[in-house]
Design a protein around this motif. Structure first.
Motif, PDB file in Angstrom:
ATOM      1  N   LEU A 172       8.227   4.358  15.330  1.00  0.00           N
ATOM      2  CA  LEU A 172       6.945   4.179  14.356  1.00  0.00           C
ATOM      3  C   LEU A 172       6.411   5.536  13.857  1.00  0.00           C
ATOM      4  CD1 LEU A 172       4.743   2.365  13.221  1.00  0.00           C
ATOM      5  CD2 LEU A 172       3.651   2.614  15.324  1.00  0.00           C
ATOM      6  N   ARG A 175       9.365   0.655   5.395  1.00  0.00           N
ATOM      7  CA  ARG A 175       7.800   0.464   5.556  1.00  0.00           C
ATOM      8  C   ARG A 175       7.832  -1.173   5.330  1.00  0.00           C
ATOM      9  NH1 ARG A 175       5.141   3.002   1.030  1.00  0.00           N
ATOM     10  NH2 ARG A 175       5.233   0.791   0.256  1.00  0.00           N
ATOM     11  N   SER A 216       1.645  -1.822   6.818  1.00  0.00           N
ATOM     12  CA  SER A 216       1.097  -0.584   7.087  1.00  0.00           C
ATOM     13  C   SER A 216       2.080   0.426   7.976  1.00  0.00           C
ATOM     14  CB  SER A 216      -0.391  -0.591   7.554  1.00  0.00           C
ATOM     15  OG  SER A 216      -1.130  -1.087   6.628  1.00  0.00           O
ATOM     16  N   PHE A 217       2.976  -0.465   8.104  1.00  0.00           N
ATOM     17  CA  PHE A 217       4.037   0.268   9.307  1.00  0.00           C
ATOM     18  C   PHE A 217       5.006   0.769   8.760  1.00  0.00           C
ATOM     19  CE2 PHE A 217       1.946  -3.416  11.667  1.00  0.00           C
ATOM     20  CZ  PHE A 217       1.709  -2.494  12.823  1.00  0.00           C
ATOM     21  N   THR A 218       5.361   2.236   9.273  1.00  0.00           N
ATOM     22  CA  THR A 218       6.613   3.197   8.714  1.00  0.00           C
ATOM     23  C   THR A 218       7.529   3.282   9.628  1.00  0.00           C
ATOM     24  OG1 THR A 218       5.443   3.978   6.683  1.00  0.00           O
ATOM     25  CG2 THR A 218       7.352   4.963   7.402  1.00  0.00           C
ATOM     26  N   PHE A 219       8.576   3.089   9.645  1.00  0.00           N
ATOM     27  CA  PHE A 219       9.418   3.259  10.858  1.00  0.00           C
ATOM     28  C   PHE A 219      10.718   4.245  10.294  1.00  0.00           C
ATOM     29  CE2 PHE A 219       7.824  -0.704  11.747  1.00  0.00           C
ATOM     30  CZ  PHE A 219       7.369  -0.822  13.022  1.00  0.00           C
ATOM     31  N   ILE A 245       4.262  -4.432  18.792  1.00  0.00           N
ATOM     32  CA  ILE A 245       3.270  -3.565  18.540  1.00  0.00           C
ATOM     33  C   ILE A 245       2.096  -4.369  18.330  1.00  0.00           C
ATOM     34  CG2 ILE A 245       2.170  -1.710  16.834  1.00  0.00           C
ATOM     35  CD1 ILE A 245       5.101  -0.920  16.448  1.00  0.00           C
ATOM     36  N   LEU A 253       4.370  -7.604  14.638  1.00  0.00           N
ATOM     37  CA  LEU A 253       3.594  -6.472  13.922  1.00  0.00           C
ATOM     38  C   LEU A 253       2.258  -7.097  13.381  1.00  0.00           C
ATOM     39  CD1 LEU A 253       6.080  -4.894  11.715  1.00  0.00           C
ATOM     40  CD2 LEU A 253       5.773  -4.226  13.978  1.00  0.00           C
TER      41      LEU A 253
END
Length: 135
Positions: A19, A94, A97-100, A119, A45
């Motif tokens: 993350l 992405r 709103s989560f970018t890994f 998460i 998520l």
């Protein structure tokens, strides 16, 4: 796009999703997982801009792939919207709103205190991309 579930073969390599920017890690140790907001998702998520069944990550023929499951906000790899993509070391994935950052570089130890299974905390949304609440 519905693809048959892959089976873990001799070429299976686990994957880590790191993350950004926190560095929290989700380890993917099965060859086929669904990522989404719903409580039955393999990787949960819990933000409203992630669809209930957002995407599928699977390992086939020695590589990891991602497939968008008709999510509202889409799946993005290296800032490009994709329906299906092969994931490479260092790619940015992405989902809402989560970018890994995709980490395929090393085997995953059986126990790792810094690893998260899912998460639950909300992160501030990326202001560059407008977000819609997924159903």
């Amino acid at each position: 796009m519905d693809l048959p579930p892959p089976e873990a073969g001799d070429d299976f390599t686990p994957m880590r999703l790191v993350l950004q920017p926190t560095g929290a890690v989700i380890e993917i140790q099965r060859p086929d997982v669904v990522v989404g907001r719903h409580s039955t998702a393999d990787v949960r998520l819990a933000l409203p801009d992630v669809s209930r069944r957002h995407c599928r990550l699977f390992h086939a023929e020695g590589q990891w792939e991602v497939v968008d499951l008709d999510s509202l906000n889409g799946v993005w790899v290296n800032q490009e919207a994709v329906d299906h993509a092969v994931l490479q070391q260092g790619d940015l994935l992405r989902l809402g709103s989560f970018t890994f950052m995709v980490d395929l570089s090393q085997p995953i130890p059986a126990t790792d205190a810094g690893v998260l299974r899912s998460i639950f905390s909300a992160l501030p949304a990326d202001e560059e991309q407008p977000r819609r609440q997924a159903s």
